[in-house]
Design a protein around this motif. Structure first.
Motif, short mmCIF file in Angstrom:
data_model
loop_
_atom_site.label_atom_id
_atom_site.label_comp_id
_atom_site.label_asym_id
_atom_site.label_seq_id
_atom_site.Cartn_x
_atom_site.Cartn_y
_atom_site.Cartn_z
N LEU A 113 3.21 -2.03 -11.49
CA LEU A 113 2.90 -2.84 -12.67
C LEU A 113 2.46 -2.01 -13.86
O LEU A 113 2.61 -2.42 -15.01
N LEU A 114 1.92 -0.82 -13.60
CA LEU A 114 1.41 0.05 -14.66
C LEU A 114 2.00 1.45 -14.47
O LEU A 114 1.33 2.36 -14.00
N PRO A 115 3.29 1.62 -14.81
CA PRO A 115 3.93 2.92 -14.56
C PRO A 115 3.40 4.00 -15.48
O PRO A 115 2.75 3.73 -16.49
N GLY A 116 3.69 5.22 -15.13
CA GLY A 116 3.26 6.37 -15.92
C GLY A 116 2.55 7.37 -15.03
O GLY A 116 2.28 7.12 -13.86
N ARG A 117 2.28 8.51 -15.62
CA ARG A 117 1.59 9.56 -14.87
C ARG A 117 0.10 9.28 -14.83
O ARG A 117 -0.50 8.95 -15.84
N ASP A 118 -0.46 9.45 -13.66
CA ASP A 118 -1.91 9.29 -13.51
C ASP A 118 -2.56 10.66 -13.43
O ASP A 118 -1.99 11.59 -12.87
N PRO A 119 -3.77 10.79 -13.96
CA PRO A 119 -4.45 12.08 -13.88
C PRO A 119 -4.68 12.56 -12.45
O PRO A 119 -4.69 13.75 -12.21
N GLY A 120 -4.82 11.66 -11.50
CA GLY A 120 -5.10 12.05 -10.12
C GLY A 120 -3.88 12.10 -9.23
O GLY A 120 -3.97 12.49 -8.07
N GLY A 121 -2.73 11.70 -9.73
CA GLY A 121 -1.51 11.72 -8.94
C GLY A 121 -1.50 10.63 -7.87
O GLY A 121 -2.22 9.63 -7.95
N LEU A 122 -0.68 10.84 -6.86
CA LEU A 122 -0.49 9.85 -5.81
C LEU A 122 -1.76 9.63 -4.99
O LEU A 122 -2.11 8.50 -4.65
N VAL A 123 -2.47 10.70 -4.68
CA VAL A 123 -3.69 10.57 -3.88
C VAL A 123 -4.75 9.78 -4.64
O VAL A 123 -5.40 8.88 -4.09
N GLY A 124 -4.92 10.08 -5.92
CA GLY A 124 -5.89 9.35 -6.73
C GLY A 124 -5.54 7.88 -6.85
O GLY A 124 -6.41 7.01 -6.76
N THR A 125 -4.25 7.59 -7.04
CA THR A 125 -3.81 6.20 -7.13
C THR A 125 -4.05 5.46 -5.81
O THR A 125 -4.44 4.30 -5.81
N THR A 126 -3.83 6.14 -4.70
CA THR A 126 -4.05 5.53 -3.39
C THR A 126 -5.52 5.20 -3.19
O THR A 126 -5.87 4.11 -2.74
N ILE A 127 -6.40 6.11 -3.54
CA ILE A 127 -7.84 5.87 -3.40
C ILE A 127 -8.28 4.75 -4.33
O ILE A 127 -9.09 3.90 -3.94
N ILE A 128 -7.72 4.72 -5.53
CA ILE A 128 -8.04 3.63 -6.47
C ILE A 128 -7.57 2.30 -5.90
O ILE A 128 -8.23 1.28 -6.05
N GLY A 129 -6.41 2.29 -5.25
CA GLY A 129 -5.91 1.06 -4.63
C GLY A 129 -6.83 0.54 -3.54
O GLY A 129 -7.12 -0.65 -3.46
N ILE A 130 -7.32 1.44 -2.71
CA ILE A 130 -8.24 1.04 -1.64
C ILE A 130 -9.55 0.52 -2.24
O ILE A 130 -10.05 -0.54 -1.85
N ALA A 131 -10.09 1.25 -3.22
CA ALA A 131 -11.33 0.80 -3.86
C ALA A 131 -11.11 -0.51 -4.60
O ALA A 131 -11.97 -1.39 -4.58
N GLY A 132 -9.94 -0.67 -5.20
CA GLY A 132 -9.62 -1.90 -5.91
C GLY A 132 -9.56 -3.10 -5.00
O GLY A 132 -9.95 -4.21 -5.38
N ALA A 133 -9.06 -2.91 -3.79
CA ALA A 133 -9.03 -4.01 -2.82
C ALA A 133 -10.44 -4.47 -2.49
O ALA A 133 -10.72 -5.67 -2.45
#
Length: 88
Positions: free
Chosen positions: A20-40
């Motif tokens: 839903l929010l494409p683009g490069r993240d400062p933390g990459g795939l690992v950071g996005t994954t951790i954010i997803g878990i915390a977001g849940a």
């Protein structure tokens, strides 16, 4: 739902929020994954505290998924605002 279910849900919510929010993240795939878990977890907590919608025991409850994806999306936006511009 147990902790393992929330982690799996968070991983999937992080992927959906990333779509839903494409683009490069400062933390990459690992950071996005951790954010997803915390977001849940955050989305489930907000849903229970402020919307008077308790987290269901079923893994496939649409409201639980919506809360998890919404929480991951909000945390991903905040992460991008705080730690870097995703469009560089």
């Amino acid at each position: 739902m147990g902790i393992v279910s929330w982690i799996i849900l968070g991983l999937l919510a992080g992927v959906i929020a990333k779509i839903l929010l494409p683009g490069r993240d400062p933390g990459g795939l690992v950071g996005t994954t951790i954010i997803g878990i915390a977001g849940a977890f955050v989305g489930g907590w907000i849903s229970a505290q402020f919307f008077d919608r308790e987290v269901q025991k079923e893994f496939f409850d649409p409201a639980t998924w919506g809360a998890a994806i919404g929480g991951a999306f909000v945390l991903l936006v905040l992460y991008r605002l705080l730690f870097g511009n995703s469009r560089n």
